[in-house]
Design a protein around this motif. Structure first.
Motif, mmCIF file in Angstrom:
data_model
loop_
_atom_site.group_PDB
_atom_site.id
_atom_site.type_symbol
_atom_site.label_atom_id
_atom_site.label_comp_id
_atom_site.label_asym_id
_atom_site.label_seq_id
_atom_site.Cartn_x
_atom_site.Cartn_y
_atom_site.Cartn_z
ATOM 1 N N GLY A 510 0.826 -1.196 0.000
ATOM 2 C CA GLY A 510 0.000 0.000 0.000
ATOM 3 C C GLY A 510 0.857 1.240 0.000
ATOM 4 N N VAL A 511 0.634 2.120 0.995
ATOM 5 C CA VAL A 511 1.428 3.338 1.110
ATOM 6 C C VAL A 511 1.715 3.595 2.579
ATOM 7 N N PHE A 512 2.767 4.398 2.800
ATOM 8 C CA PHE A 512 3.039 4.909 4.142
ATOM 9 C C PHE A 512 2.900 6.418 4.075
ATOM 10 N N VAL A 513 2.171 6.986 5.039
ATOM 11 C CA VAL A 513 1.921 8.426 5.058
ATOM 12 C C VAL A 513 2.598 9.028 6.281
ATOM 13 N N THR A 514 3.561 9.930 6.032
ATOM 14 C CA THR A 514 4.232 10.628 7.129
ATOM 15 C C THR A 514 3.301 11.685 7.696
ATOM 16 N N THR A 515 3.124 11.664 9.009
ATOM 17 C CA THR A 515 2.253 12.636 9.673
ATOM 18 C C THR A 515 2.960 13.366 10.809
ATOM 19 N N VAL A 516 4.175 12.937 11.155
ATOM 20 C CA VAL A 516 4.886 13.520 12.292
ATOM 21 C C VAL A 516 6.254 14.009 11.839
ATOM 22 N N GLY A 517 6.527 15.291 12.041
ATOM 23 C CA GLY A 517 7.848 15.843 11.810
ATOM 24 C C GLY A 517 8.351 15.639 10.395
ATOM 25 N N SER A 518 9.672 15.540 10.306
ATOM 26 C CA SER A 518 10.331 15.328 9.018
ATOM 27 C C SER A 518 10.639 13.835 8.883
ATOM 28 N N ARG A 519 9.664 13.126 8.346
ATOM 29 C CA ARG A 519 9.754 11.669 8.198
ATOM 30 C C ARG A 519 10.044 11.005 9.554
ATOM 31 N N CYS A 520 9.443 11.565 10.588
ATOM 32 C CA CYS A 520 9.685 11.060 11.936
ATOM 33 C C CYS A 520 8.753 9.908 12.274
ATOM 34 N N GLY A 521 7.581 9.911 11.701
ATOM 35 C CA GLY A 521 6.624 8.843 11.963
ATOM 36 C C GLY A 521 5.361 9.062 11.172
ATOM 37 N N GLY A 522 4.503 8.075 11.179
ATOM 38 C CA GLY A 522 3.253 8.169 10.442
ATOM 39 C C GLY A 522 2.490 6.864 10.545
ATOM 40 N N TYR A 523 1.638 6.634 9.548
ATOM 41 C CA TYR A 523 0.781 5.459 9.582
ATOM 42 C C TYR A 523 0.736 4.796 8.206
ATOM 43 N N PRO A 524 0.715 3.473 8.181
ATOM 44 C CA PRO A 524 0.555 2.781 6.902
ATOM 45 C C PRO A 524 -0.922 2.683 6.519
ATOM 46 N N VAL A 525 -1.178 2.708 5.241
ATOM 47 C CA VAL A 525 -2.512 2.458 4.695
ATOM 48 C C VAL A 525 -2.346 1.268 3.759
ATOM 49 N N LEU A 526 -2.922 0.138 4.120
ATOM 50 C CA LEU A 526 -2.570 -1.105 3.449
ATOM 51 C C LEU A 526 -3.788 -1.812 2.869
ATOM 52 N N GLY A 527 -3.509 -2.672 1.924
ATOM 53 C CA GLY A 527 -4.495 -3.600 1.385
ATOM 54 C C GLY A 527 -5.731 -2.930 0.827
ATOM 55 N N ALA A 528 -6.906 -3.474 1.209
ATOM 56 C CA ALA A 528 -8.173 -2.964 0.696
ATOM 57 C C ALA A 528 -8.413 -1.529 1.129
ATOM 58 N N LEU A 529 -7.966 -1.159 2.323
ATOM 59 C CA LEU A 529 -8.148 0.214 2.781
ATOM 60 C C LEU A 529 -7.369 1.195 1.907
ATOM 61 N N ALA A 530 -6.173 0.805 1.457
ATOM 62 C CA ALA A 530 -5.412 1.664 0.559
ATOM 63 C C ALA A 530 -6.153 1.865 -0.751
ATOM 64 N N ALA A 531 -6.777 0.789 -1.249
ATOM 65 C CA ALA A 531 -7.547 0.894 -2.492
ATOM 66 C C ALA A 531 -8.752 1.811 -2.301
ATOM 67 N N ARG A 532 -9.458 1.675 -1.167
ATOM 68 C CA ARG A 532 -10.639 2.522 -0.929
ATOM 69 C C ARG A 532 -10.218 3.997 -0.792
ATOM 70 N N TRP A 533 -9.114 4.227 -0.142
ATOM 71 C CA TRP A 533 -8.624 5.607 0.048
ATOM 72 C C TRP A 533 -8.292 6.246 -1.296
ATOM 73 N N GLU A 534 -7.576 5.524 -2.157
ATOM 74 C CA GLU A 534 -7.219 6.060 -3.467
ATOM 75 C C GLU A 534 -8.451 6.278 -4.332
ATOM 76 N N GLU A 535 -9.430 5.359 -4.261
ATOM 77 C CA GLU A 535 -10.656 5.514 -5.062
ATOM 78 C C GLU A 535 -11.399 6.796 -4.720
ATOM 79 N N ARG A 536 -11.268 7.263 -3.500
ATOM 80 C CA ARG A 536 -12.004 8.438 -3.033
ATOM 81 C C ARG A 536 -11.156 9.714 -3.027
ATOM 82 N N GLY A 537 -10.038 9.664 -3.757
ATOM 83 C CA GLY A 537 -9.228 10.864 -3.912
ATOM 84 C C GLY A 537 -7.957 10.867 -3.099
ATOM 85 N N GLY A 538 -7.756 9.853 -2.250
ATOM 86 C CA GLY A 538 -6.525 9.749 -1.489
ATOM 87 C C GLY A 538 -6.283 10.941 -0.585
ATOM 88 N N LYS A 539 -5.024 11.242 -0.389
ATOM 89 C CA LYS A 539 -4.652 12.310 0.533
ATOM 90 C C LYS A 539 -5.115 13.676 0.038
#
Length: 742
Positions: A510-539
């Motif tokens: 899927g994808v990893f989305v940085t949400t903290v600092g300068s590539r300090c941390g974030g959350y993965p969006v994987l599998g079917a959830l990644a597909a649903r997120w992209e279908e709806r416009g993603g980030k």
């Protein structure tokens, strides 16, 4: 016409050497720990020195160093051990190593003067003194020598050893081969074990013998070079003893290809560095290196002058020295990778050639002598001005910027360097450092901290688009003095939570989305959830995730997604907590059951919702499946923004803008208790590593090198002794005497 510099007069050379050492130590050692600024080579070399001092391993990573011979590193390791620098912090080790390199640089000036004085064979004592002062003034303040020989790199030791070979060869020129060959050969081998490029300079005695057409001296010089090559064999013998002969051969083959100009990875001939870039870089460097350029030009003219006559004696040695020095430089310009620091191998010969040949040309013309003296004064004044600007004041921006980053930012924050960005890496242990060539590339991987220099883009070491983008979008956090890099600055470009190209890094699932600092941390969006997120416009539409997935559900800034699709949280919030919904400033839900496409009256929101050309069959049905049906008409807020509720999202745009994004209903659903996020899912996780695979560990102990070198040195010293003894008569034999006749 024959050109000769005459006969050498007596002088207390030891006293001259002492005075020259004291005088040259002032510009060389003054503020040496803080200027010039450091670079990748220096910090890497000091790491190797520390490793040798602490454990006898010649490495700055997890593999042995084959690109450079180890002798200068061994000498510096001894210095580090002697003064207790090896286990100090790296910055202290670098500053301490610079002192030793500075002493080697003082030796370079002293050796240059002693060689020059051996060439002043026709000068009176007074004239020798004047010429000595001029040579010291030019050499001890030369901008290129001070720029690179005040650093803990190989060149101070390589140049000093090469000049030592030349001086000793001149002093032993009248000795028989049994003395000359082992002494000069051993010295040559030690120079080659410092840096192989020294071969150009240590070949000067051979060139002098060829110019003299002296066959015995040619053979003797070839023998000395052969012995030097034998001593150098300790280097490959060490690699073979480690079981890494093939790796050593591959590294040296690459060096040979670079020497031939087949492969270029550094220097002015590297791919992408055009002749225009070269001219621009030279013009910029001329502000600091103007005197060096004039001296190099003078040395070149001296070479031409000597080639046009028939030199003998000292003039022949000078011609040979200029030929090897300028031959090296000319070849590197034409074919090799002439890095700027390699000019240090040319400058000593250029200084001596400029002064001695210039003196010979103007000796009989008083006006010309006055002009020459004026030029020397101007040149030295220019050099001293550069020394005051660049060396007499602190310019350790790399050290300061690294310390500032360590003190003010968490260790997980990643920073993007500029130019030779690796110079920061050893000073920031445990912190990831990137070298993206553009700001957009860095931001796409979640990197928002940047080092910026004034000089790297100007001389072709970085794309000018990089600092332009950073300064246009970011905020300067701090600045640091660095004449070497035209100043250093730390910048931060803030993250845009709805930038579809920033902070989103593809992964295998899927994808990893940085949400903290300068590539300090974030959350993965994987599998079917990644597909649903992209279908709806993603980030770009729904914004970043607010946590990792919990089961089959993941919360984003503008929506709550499940494996099956988008949860209708807008309808649920409006029904279960209308006060919280209204307090959030969201548009009213007037039709909980949903409206048809006639409710899509705002063109921008309609286009973002349908995500299909107008009139496309089934576009509304597909959009309703993605984001839910419209729950009311578009509403204009007090600030002119326009928003419209749908079952799963609220789409909104700013006044006068066509950019449509989802309002933060995912955040509201969490605050209202509609969606429960387990605490562990809200803890940011580390991003996937950017670096490639780590090279396998390899042995790097120098014990084998020390043993091989000792054996070869004993052999070099022992073979001539055996030959001499073999030629002598047996010790008990009496000389044959004829009987006297009566």
């Amino acid at each position: 016409m024959r050109a000769s510099l005459g006969r050498r007069g007596p002088a207390p050379e030891w006293l001259v050497a002492l005075v020259v050492a004291v005088v040259s130590a002032v510009p060389v050692l003054w503020n040496i720990g803080s200027a010039p600024d450091t670079m990748f080579d220096e910090v890497s070399y000091v790491m190797a020195m520390r490793n040798i001092a602490l454990g006898g391993d010649y490495t700055w990573s997890n593999q042995p160093v084959f690109v450079h011979p180890p002798l200068s590193f061994v000498l510096q390791a001894g210095w580090q051990w002697l003064w207790g620098l090896a286990d100090a912090d790296l910055e202290t080790s670098v500053r301490g190593a610079r002192v030793f390199a500075g002493l080697a640089t003082v030796a370079v000036v002293v050796l240059t003067v002693l060689i020059a004085r051996r060439l002043m064979t026709a000068a009176t004592p007074r004239r020798r003194a004047v010429l000595t002062v001029v040579i010291v003034a030019l050499a001890a303040t030369d901008p290129i020598l001070l720029r690179y020989l005040r650093m803990a790199i190989i060149e101070p030791f390589a140049v000093a050893l090469s000049l030592f070979v030349l001086l000793v060869a001149m002093r032993l020129d009248a000795h028989r081969p049994a003395v000359y060959v082992p002494l000069i050969g051993t010295s040559t081998g030690l120079a080659l074990l410092t840096k192989e490029m020294s071969v150009f300079l240590v070949a000067t005695p051979l060139v002098a013998a060829v110019l003299a057409r002296d066959v015995p001296r040619v053979k003797r010089s070839l023998g000395a070079l052969a012995v030097g090559g034998v001593v150098w064999l300790a280097f490959p013998a060490w690699a073979i003893g480690l079981g890494l002969g093939k790796e050593f051969a591959d590294e040296k083959l690459l060096l040979f290809y670079r020497l031939l100009g087949i492969v270029q990875t550094t220097g002015w001939n590297r791919p992408g560095f055009s002749s225009r870039s070269l001219l621009e870089a030279t013009a910029i460097a001329g502000r600091d290196y103007g005197t060096s350029y004039l001296v190099l030009l003078g040395g070149g003219l001296a070479l031409v002058r000597l080639l046009l006559c028939v030199p003998d004696g000292g003039a022949r040695w000078l011609l040979a020295w200029l030929l090897t020095s300028y031959g090296f430089g000319g070849y590197m310009v034409a074919f090799g990778s002439l890095n700027e620091h390699l000019f240090v191998y040319l400058v000593p010969a250029a200084v001596v050639g400029t002064v001695l040949v210039g003196d010979a040309l103007v000796a009989r013309a008083r006006p010309a002598r006055a002009v020459a003296l004026g030029l020397v004064v101007v040149a030295v004044g220019f050099s001293l001005g550069g020394w005051v600007r660049n060396d007499a004041v602190d310019g350790d921006g790399v050290f300061r910027s690294a310390a500032h980053l360590r003190d003010t930012r968490p260790a997980c924050d990643v920073v993007n360097g500029i130019g030779d960005s690796g110079k920061w890496a050893p000073l920031l242990p445990g912190r990831e450092l990137t070298d993206f060539g553009t700001g957009q590339a860095a931001a796409s991987h979640g990197v928002h901290l940047f080092f910026v220099s004034g000089k790297d883009p100007a001389v072709g070491n970085a794309l000018p688009e990089l600092p332009a983008w950073i300064t246009a979008h970011g905020t300067r956090l701090a600045s640091f003095p660095s004449a070497t890099y035209g100043g250093l600055e730390l910048w931060e470009v803030p993250a845009d939570p709805f930038d579809p190209l920033a902070d989103v890094e593809p992964t295998r699932d899927g994808v990893f989305v940085t949400t903290v600092g300068s590539r300090c941390g974030g959350y993965p969006v994987l599998g079917a959830l990644a597909a649903r997120w992209e279908e709806r416009g993603g980030k770009g539409v729904l914004g970043p995730p607010r946590g990792s997935a919990s089961g089959t559900t993941q919360v984003f800034a503008g929506a709550v997604l499940t494996d099956a699709g988008a949860r209708p949280v807008v309808r649920e919030l409006a029904a279960t907590d209308p006060a919280a919904y209204a307090a959030a400033g969201l548009p009213p839900v007037t039709a909980p059951g949903g409206l048809d496409d006639g409710a899509l009256t705002d063109p921008a929101i309609r286009a973002a919702y349908l995500r299909a050309p107008e009139g496309t069959p089934g576009a509304f049905t597909s959009a309703a499946n993605r984001l839910g049906a419209p729950l009311g008409p578009p509403t204009t807020g007090p600030d002119g923004s326009v928003s419209q509720p749908f079952a799963a999202v609220v789409l909104t745009r700013a006044a006068g803008s066509d950019v449509v994004r989802a309002a933060p209903v995912g955040d509201l659903a969490v605050r209202a208790g509609l969606v429960a996020l387990p605490p562990e899912s809200t803890v940011p996780v580390a991003p996937p590593p950017l670096a490639g695979e780590t090279a396998p560990d390899q042995p790097s102990s120098l014990r084998g090198f020390a043993g091989a070198l000792l054996v070869l040195l004993v052999g070099v010293a022992g073979v001539p002794a055996v030959v001499v003894l073999a030629r002598r008569r047996p010790s008990g034999a009496a000389p044959h005497r004829q009987e006297e006749q009566p």
